[in-house]
Design a protein around this motif. Structure first.
Motif, PDB file in Angstrom:
ATOM      1  N   ILE A  28       0.864  -1.175   0.000  1.00  0.00           N
ATOM      2  CA  ILE A  28       0.000   0.000   0.000  1.00  0.00           C
ATOM      3  C   ILE A  28       0.903   1.229   0.000  1.00  0.00           C
ATOM      4  O   ILE A  28       1.660   1.450   0.942  1.00  0.00           O
ATOM      5  CB  ILE A  28      -0.930   0.031   1.226  1.00  0.00           C
ATOM      6  CG1 ILE A  28      -1.783  -1.233   1.298  1.00  0.00           C
ATOM      7  CG2 ILE A  28      -1.797   1.286   1.199  1.00  0.00           C
ATOM      8  CD1 ILE A  28      -2.592  -1.370   2.570  1.00  0.00           C
ATOM      9  N   ASP A  29       0.836   1.988  -1.064  1.00  0.00           N
ATOM     10  CA  ASP A  29       1.584   3.233  -1.135  1.00  0.00           C
ATOM     11  C   ASP A  29       0.752   4.337  -0.505  1.00  0.00           C
ATOM     12  O   ASP A  29      -0.470   4.272  -0.485  1.00  0.00           O
ATOM     13  CB  ASP A  29       1.895   3.607  -2.584  1.00  0.00           C
ATOM     14  CG  ASP A  29       2.991   2.746  -3.189  1.00  0.00           C
ATOM     15  OD1 ASP A  29       3.762   2.139  -2.423  1.00  0.00           O
ATOM     16  OD2 ASP A  29       3.070   2.683  -4.423  1.00  0.00           O
ATOM     17  N   TYR A  30       1.420   5.359  -0.029  1.00  0.00           N
ATOM     18  CA  TYR A  30       0.693   6.504   0.509  1.00  0.00           C
ATOM     19  C   TYR A  30       1.393   7.785   0.108  1.00  0.00           C
ATOM     20  O   TYR A  30       2.591   7.828  -0.123  1.00  0.00           O
ATOM     21  CB  TYR A  30       0.511   6.414   2.019  1.00  0.00           C
ATOM     22  CG  TYR A  30       1.789   6.485   2.821  1.00  0.00           C
ATOM     23  CD1 TYR A  30       2.320   7.711   3.235  1.00  0.00           C
ATOM     24  CD2 TYR A  30       2.468   5.327   3.181  1.00  0.00           C
ATOM     25  CE1 TYR A  30       3.482   7.773   3.977  1.00  0.00           C
ATOM     26  CE2 TYR A  30       3.628   5.384   3.920  1.00  0.00           C
ATOM     27  CZ  TYR A  30       4.135   6.600   4.318  1.00  0.00           C
ATOM     28  OH  TYR A  30       5.290   6.660   5.048  1.00  0.00           O
ATOM     29  N   THR A  38      -3.521   9.957   1.056  1.00  0.00           N
ATOM     30  CA  THR A  38      -4.077   9.072   0.037  1.00  0.00           C
ATOM     31  C   THR A  38      -3.360   7.734   0.094  1.00  0.00           C
ATOM     32  O   THR A  38      -2.131   7.674  -0.038  1.00  0.00           O
ATOM     33  CB  THR A  38      -3.922   9.690  -1.363  1.00  0.00           C
ATOM     34  OG1 THR A  38      -4.573  10.965  -1.379  1.00  0.00           O
ATOM     35  CG2 THR A  38      -4.533   8.797  -2.430  1.00  0.00           C
ATOM     36  N   LEU A  39      -4.121   6.654   0.292  1.00  0.00           N
ATOM     37  CA  LEU A  39      -3.584   5.299   0.312  1.00  0.00           C
ATOM     38  C   LEU A  39      -3.937   4.648  -1.013  1.00  0.00           C
ATOM     39  O   LEU A  39      -5.105   4.663  -1.424  1.00  0.00           O
ATOM     40  CB  LEU A  39      -4.193   4.488   1.457  1.00  0.00           C
ATOM     41  CG  LEU A  39      -4.269   5.149   2.836  1.00  0.00           C
ATOM     42  CD1 LEU A  39      -4.874   4.187   3.846  1.00  0.00           C
ATOM     43  CD2 LEU A  39      -2.903   5.621   3.280  1.00  0.00           C
ATOM     44  N   THR A  40      -2.959   4.061  -1.678  1.00  0.00           N
ATOM     45  CA  THR A  40      -3.197   3.404  -2.963  1.00  0.00           C
ATOM     46  C   THR A  40      -2.807   1.941  -2.850  1.00  0.00           C
ATOM     47  O   THR A  40      -1.653   1.614  -2.543  1.00  0.00           O
ATOM     48  CB  THR A  40      -2.376   4.078  -4.086  1.00  0.00           C
ATOM     49  OG1 THR A  40      -2.713   5.471  -4.135  1.00  0.00           O
ATOM     50  CG2 THR A  40      -2.663   3.437  -5.428  1.00  0.00           C
ATOM     51  N   GLU A  42      -1.623  -1.196  -4.354  1.00  0.00           N
ATOM     52  CA  GLU A  42      -0.850  -1.446  -5.567  1.00  0.00           C
ATOM     53  C   GLU A  42      -1.415  -2.586  -6.407  1.00  0.00           C
ATOM     54  O   GLU A  42      -1.262  -2.594  -7.616  1.00  0.00           O
ATOM     55  CB  GLU A  42       0.615  -1.710  -5.221  1.00  0.00           C
ATOM     56  CG  GLU A  42       1.348  -0.453  -4.802  1.00  0.00           C
ATOM     57  CD  GLU A  42       1.316   0.633  -5.872  1.00  0.00           C
ATOM     58  OE1 GLU A  42       1.727   0.372  -7.015  1.00  0.00           O
ATOM     59  OE2 GLU A  42       0.860   1.743  -5.550  1.00  0.00           O
ATOM     60  N   SER A  46      -6.782   0.903  -6.475  1.00  0.00           N
ATOM     61  CA  SER A  46      -7.869   1.631  -5.806  1.00  0.00           C
ATOM     62  C   SER A  46      -7.291   2.452  -4.653  1.00  0.00           C
ATOM     63  O   SER A  46      -6.206   2.179  -4.146  1.00  0.00           O
ATOM     64  CB  SER A  46      -8.953   0.673  -5.320  1.00  0.00           C
ATOM     65  OG  SER A  46      -8.491  -0.115  -4.252  1.00  0.00           O
ATOM     66  N   GLN A  47      -8.048   3.462  -4.259  1.00  0.00           N
ATOM     67  CA  GLN A  47      -7.563   4.390  -3.242  1.00  0.00           C
ATOM     68  C   GLN A  47      -8.547   4.543  -2.094  1.00  0.00           C
ATOM     69  O   GLN A  47      -9.762   4.411  -2.271  1.00  0.00           O
ATOM     70  CB  GLN A  47      -7.320   5.771  -3.854  1.00  0.00           C
ATOM     71  CG  GLN A  47      -6.205   5.791  -4.862  1.00  0.00           C
ATOM     72  CD  GLN A  47      -5.944   7.186  -5.400  1.00  0.00           C
ATOM     73  OE1 GLN A  47      -6.857   7.997  -5.519  1.00  0.00           O
ATOM     74  NE2 GLN A  47      -4.692   7.459  -5.727  1.00  0.00           N
ATOM     75  N   ILE A  49      -8.956   7.588   0.868  1.00  0.00           N
ATOM     76  CA  ILE A  49      -8.463   8.932   1.142  1.00  0.00           C
ATOM     77  C   ILE A  49      -8.948   9.386   2.515  1.00  0.00           C
ATOM     78  O   ILE A  49     -10.139   9.318   2.817  1.00  0.00           O
ATOM     79  CB  ILE A  49      -8.930   9.920   0.056  1.00  0.00           C
ATOM     80  CG1 ILE A  49      -8.399   9.456  -1.303  1.00  0.00           C
ATOM     81  CG2 ILE A  49      -8.473  11.341   0.378  1.00  0.00           C
ATOM     82  CD1 ILE A  49      -8.982  10.185  -2.482  1.00  0.00           C
ATOM     83  N   GLN A  97     -11.592  -3.362  -0.445  1.00  0.00           N
ATOM     84  CA  GLN A  97     -11.013  -2.936  -1.711  1.00  0.00           C
ATOM     85  C   GLN A  97      -9.899  -3.871  -2.170  1.00  0.00           C
ATOM     86  O   GLN A  97      -9.690  -4.036  -3.367  1.00  0.00           O
ATOM     87  CB  GLN A  97     -10.522  -1.487  -1.614  1.00  0.00           C
ATOM     88  CG  GLN A  97     -11.688  -0.533  -1.555  1.00  0.00           C
ATOM     89  CD  GLN A  97     -11.316   0.933  -1.546  1.00  0.00           C
ATOM     90  OE1 GLN A  97     -12.037   1.719  -0.947  1.00  0.00           O
ATOM     91  NE2 GLN A  97     -10.261   1.337  -2.200  1.00  0.00           N
TER      92      GLN A  97
END
Length: 108
Positions: A28-30, A38-40, A42, A46-47, A49, A97
């Motif tokens: 999980i990138d942020y 914002t958390l994405t 990988e 999906s995100q 926020i 998600q």
């Protein structure tokens, strides 16, 4: 809660989430831009926020399953509609998600 206490609580919360993401097993990138985290995910892009809402003294979460408003109730943030604490709510929306159980290991 004063504005200064609210600001400190939000800042501490966002730093705690960033620390948990740095040490979790999930990809999980942020990205943080002032009052928005914002958390994405990988795996699917999906995100989720999280955003500071100073006027309401709330923390908002936007996810595919909806928008959630959290107010600070010592010792932590509680969702005004579901009653979930922040760690439970965040793990739930990330799991939904991701399509599998995600646990960041945050404490309430």
């Amino acid at each position: 809660m004063s504005q200064a206490e609210y600001d400190a609580a939000v800042e501490q919360t966002l730093i705690g989430i960033e620390d948990a993401l740095d040490h979790c097993d999930w990809d999980i990138d942020y990205e943080r831009s002032d009052a928005v985290l914002t958390l994405t995910l990988e795996d699917n892009g999906s995100q989720v926020i999280l955003s500071r809402q100073s006027a309401n003294r709330e923390l908002w979460i936007a996810a595919k399953s909806g928008g959630y408003h959290l107010s600070f109730e010592n010792p932590g943030w509680k969702c005004t509609t579901t009653g979930e604490d922040l760690p439970t709510l965040l793990d739930r929306v990330l799991s939904e998600q991701q399509g599998e159980q995600v646990s960041l290991g945050l404490s309430a």
